[in-house]
Design a protein around this motif. Sequence first.
Motif, PDB file in Angstrom:
ATOM      1  N   PHE A   1       0.830  -1.198   0.000  1.00  0.00           N
ATOM      2  CA  PHE A   1       0.000   0.000   0.000  1.00  0.00           C
ATOM      3  C   PHE A   1       0.871   1.257   0.000  1.00  0.00           C
ATOM      4  CE2 PHE A   1      -2.257   3.390   2.264  1.00  0.00           C
ATOM      5  CZ  PHE A   1      -3.427   3.467   1.526  1.00  0.00           C
ATOM      6  N   PHE A   2       1.896   1.269   0.867  1.00  0.00           N
ATOM      7  CA  PHE A   2       2.766   2.442   0.931  1.00  0.00           C
ATOM      8  C   PHE A   2       3.464   2.686  -0.402  1.00  0.00           C
ATOM      9  CE2 PHE A   2       7.126   4.039   1.531  1.00  0.00           C
ATOM     10  CZ  PHE A   2       6.828   5.334   1.942  1.00  0.00           C
ATOM     11  N   ARG A   3       3.989   1.641  -0.985  1.00  0.00           N
ATOM     12  CA  ARG A   3       4.699   1.813  -2.259  1.00  0.00           C
ATOM     13  C   ARG A   3       3.760   2.268  -3.369  1.00  0.00           C
ATOM     14  NH1 ARG A   3       7.229  -2.658  -0.017  1.00  0.00           N
ATOM     15  NH2 ARG A   3       5.902  -4.128  -1.163  1.00  0.00           N
ATOM     16  N   SER A   4       2.513   1.805  -3.338  1.00  0.00           N
ATOM     17  CA  SER A   4       1.565   2.228  -4.366  1.00  0.00           C
ATOM     18  C   SER A   4       1.254   3.709  -4.248  1.00  0.00           C
ATOM     19  CB  SER A   4       0.271   1.408  -4.264  1.00  0.00           C
ATOM     20  OG  SER A   4      -0.484   1.754  -3.118  1.00  0.00           O
TER      21      SER A   4
ATOM     22  N   GLN B   1       2.930   7.270  -6.892  1.00  0.00           N
ATOM     23  CA  GLN B   1       2.174   8.360  -7.506  1.00  0.00           C
ATOM     24  C   GLN B   1       2.910   9.695  -7.393  1.00  0.00           C
ATOM     25  OE1 GLN B   1      -2.066   8.278  -6.206  1.00  0.00           O
ATOM     26  NE2 GLN B   1      -1.525   6.285  -5.302  1.00  0.00           N
ATOM     27  N   GLY B   2       3.972   9.724  -6.601  1.00  0.00           N
ATOM     28  CA  GLY B   2       4.763  10.934  -6.422  1.00  0.00           C
ATOM     29  C   GLY B   2       6.080  10.845  -7.149  1.00  0.00           C
ATOM     30  N   PRO B   3       7.001  11.736  -6.835  1.00  0.00           N
ATOM     31  CA  PRO B   3       8.281  11.777  -7.547  1.00  0.00           C
ATOM     32  C   PRO B   3       9.255  10.677  -7.149  1.00  0.00           C
ATOM     33  CG  PRO B   3       8.200  13.485  -5.880  1.00  0.00           C
ATOM     34  CD  PRO B   3       6.838  12.876  -5.922  1.00  0.00           C
ATOM     35  N   ARG B   4       9.064  10.064  -5.958  1.00  0.00           N
ATOM     36  CA  ARG B   4       9.977   9.021  -5.501  1.00  0.00           C
ATOM     37  C   ARG B   4       9.302   7.672  -5.714  1.00  0.00           C
ATOM     38  NH1 ARG B   4      13.171  11.350  -0.194  1.00  0.00           N
ATOM     39  NH2 ARG B   4      14.462  12.773  -1.399  1.00  0.00           N
TER      40      ARG B   4
ATOM     41  N   ARG C   1      12.070   6.861   0.080  1.00  0.00           N
ATOM     42  CA  ARG C   1      10.802   7.456  -0.333  1.00  0.00           C
ATOM     43  C   ARG C   1      10.253   8.313   0.798  1.00  0.00           C
ATOM     44  NH1 ARG C   1       7.641   2.815  -3.848  1.00  0.00           N
ATOM     45  NH2 ARG C   1       9.445   2.083  -5.010  1.00  0.00           N
ATOM     46  N   GLN C   2      11.152   8.843   1.595  1.00  0.00           N
ATOM     47  CA  GLN C   2      10.717   9.629   2.738  1.00  0.00           C
ATOM     48  C   GLN C   2       9.984  10.880   2.298  1.00  0.00           C
ATOM     49  OE1 GLN C   2      14.095  10.968   4.981  1.00  0.00           O
ATOM     50  NE2 GLN C   2      14.639  12.558   3.540  1.00  0.00           N
ATOM     51  N   GLY C   3       9.184  11.429   3.177  1.00  0.00           N
ATOM     52  CA  GLY C   3       8.474  12.654   2.881  1.00  0.00           C
ATOM     53  C   GLY C   3       7.157  12.729   3.628  1.00  0.00           C
ATOM     54  N   ILE C   4       6.416  13.771   3.353  1.00  0.00           N
ATOM     55  CA  ILE C   4       5.093  13.982   3.912  1.00  0.00           C
ATOM     56  C   ILE C   4       4.076  13.625   2.839  1.00  0.00           C
ATOM     57  CG2 ILE C   4       3.533  15.638   4.991  1.00  0.00           C
ATOM     58  CD1 ILE C   4       6.084  15.066   6.600  1.00  0.00           C
ATOM     59  N   TYR C   5       3.258  12.613   3.097  1.00  0.00           N
ATOM     60  CA  TYR C   5       2.239  12.162   2.146  1.00  0.00           C
ATOM     61  C   TYR C   5       0.849  12.469   2.703  1.00  0.00           C
ATOM     62  CZ  TYR C   5       5.905   9.314  -0.091  1.00  0.00           C
ATOM     63  OH  TYR C   5       7.045   8.881  -0.736  1.00  0.00           O
TER      64      TYR C   5
ATOM     65  N   TYR D   1       2.162  15.894  -1.700  1.00  0.00           N
ATOM     66  CA  TYR D   1       3.427  15.315  -1.238  1.00  0.00           C
ATOM     67  C   TYR D   1       4.477  16.410  -1.154  1.00  0.00           C
ATOM     68  CZ  TYR D   1       7.994  13.076  -1.455  1.00  0.00           C
ATOM     69  OH  TYR D   1       9.289  12.722  -1.196  1.00  0.00           O
ATOM     70  N   LYS D   2       5.341  16.271  -0.162  1.00  0.00           N
ATOM     71  CA  LYS D   2       6.516  17.127  -0.039  1.00  0.00           C
ATOM     72  C   LYS D   2       7.617  16.290   0.579  1.00  0.00           C
ATOM     73  CE  LYS D   2       8.113  21.368  -0.662  1.00  0.00           C
ATOM     74  NZ  LYS D   2       7.994  22.070  -1.951  1.00  0.00           N
ATOM     75  N   ASN D   3       8.827  16.451   0.059  1.00  0.00           N
ATOM     76  CA  ASN D   3       9.945  15.649   0.559  1.00  0.00           C
ATOM     77  C   ASN D   3      10.128  15.829   2.050  1.00  0.00           C
ATOM     78  OD1 ASN D   3      12.311  14.142   0.801  1.00  0.00           O
ATOM     79  ND2 ASN D   3      13.581  15.890   0.328  1.00  0.00           N
ATOM     80  N   ALA D   4      10.038  17.037   2.532  1.00  0.00           N
ATOM     81  CA  ALA D   4      10.202  17.292   3.961  1.00  0.00           C
ATOM     82  C   ALA D   4       9.330  18.467   4.356  1.00  0.00           C
ATOM     83  CB  ALA D   4      11.663  17.575   4.306  1.00  0.00           C
ATOM     84  N   GLY D   5       8.827  18.405   5.573  1.00  0.00           N
ATOM     85  CA  GLY D   5       7.972  19.482   6.055  1.00  0.00           C
ATOM     86  C   GLY D   5       8.621  20.275   7.159  1.00  0.00           C
ATOM     87  N   GLN D   6       9.869  20.678   6.950  1.00  0.00           N
ATOM     88  CA  GLN D   6      10.604  21.346   8.021  1.00  0.00           C
ATOM     89  C   GLN D   6      10.185  22.799   8.202  1.00  0.00           C
ATOM     90  OE1 GLN D   6      14.818  20.716   7.865  1.00  0.00           O
ATOM     91  NE2 GLN D   6      14.633  18.652   7.090  1.00  0.00           N
ATOM     92  N   ASN D   7       9.712  23.413   7.144  1.00  0.00           N
ATOM     93  CA  ASN D   7       9.281  24.801   7.233  1.00  0.00           C
ATOM     94  C   ASN D   7       7.781  24.824   7.520  1.00  0.00           C
ATOM     95  OD1 ASN D   7       8.203  27.392   6.376  1.00  0.00           O
ATOM     96  ND2 ASN D   7      10.235  27.810   5.553  1.00  0.00           N
ATOM     97  N   PRO D   8       7.352  25.434   8.624  1.00  0.00           N
ATOM     98  CA  PRO D   8       5.921  25.437   8.944  1.00  0.00           C
ATOM     99  C   PRO D   8       5.065  26.013   7.825  1.00  0.00           C
ATOM    100  CG  PRO D   8       7.193  26.147  10.841  1.00  0.00           C
ATOM    101  CD  PRO D   8       8.159  26.042   9.696  1.00  0.00           C
TER     102      PRO D   8
END
Length: 334
Positions: free
Chosen positions: A41-44, A48-51, A59-63, A74-81
């Motif tokens: 499920f996670f890989r599916s 759908q995103g860039p990774r 495939r880390q990131g915010i989904y 999707y965003k690779n990282a959500g470090q900036n509020p």
Amino acid sequence: MAGRALAFADPEIIRMASHDFIPVAGDDWYQRRRQDAEGEFFRSVADQGPRKGAGGATRQGIYCLTASGKLLAYKNAGQNPQVMREVLRDALVAWNRLPSDERRPGAVEIPPLERADDRYTRTLAEGGLVVNVYTRALERNEDRTLETCSTRGTGYEGFATALDHLWLTEADGRSLLPDSPREGQAYPLAPRIAERILRFHLVDNTRGEPPFWRADDIRSSRLTVEIEAVTPEQVRLRLEGQALLATDADPARAERGYDASLLGWITFDRKRQIDAFDIVALGEHWGEGPYTRGARPGRTPLAIVMQLTAGDSPADRVPPAAMRNPQEYLSPSR
């Protein structure tokens, strides 16, 4: 990581995550590898995103996704509020554009997970203990006193407290206490516990996932346990010592290192169960790893605090980062 802590401390993000979404945290390292329905499920969703694609690439990131597995944002990282707020808002817009029959409660039925991939499932054995491990960068004032690092806004990203878990098995607990403890008795800390702490928990993880120390990186160590008190209700142990960890036999040439002193207390109740485990490591660290760039130059103070926790909350049950290799973590070489 510190940046994500900032994002998820933002009141608006907390509100949206709590009321508009069902928040779930998972370790990409496990999810992209596991061969079961959860991994598929996670890989599916990730595909759908860039990774995407085969292989072990991150495939880390915010989904943001639907229960049926449709990726909304999707965003690779959500470090900036601000960036995180935009991702969540974009996901809500995409959600509201879906047909109403896809958005109604109960539109998707999730069957129970019939088979979990045991190769990527980590659970603490019965009788084991969870110890929180907090890591914090410090800085030295002109009078040589220490305080928490205050480099916010300078480009250094390690100013927040990092958290990991130390796992102690039931056998580990038994190895800490002699059968007939007596006050003043002193002995070395059990080697398997000592190496686990030194290699996998005396690390700088304030800016991401650090490389762990190799057994050969333990250049010197002395961790001694002394029985301070024996009463009908309690046995109290004092742990004291020092350790030098470095990637070269000559610390002056080592790319990474940590030169620390350790002090702490461990107490057992009348049933010979550990009811307190409090240890502090304080020293100077230097260097960085492939995923922990941006270290402060030179040798700088680093503190690591270990404290027993109940182990009954979802956060407590997150396995130690080093448990990706359970054999090496639980059964060190020495």
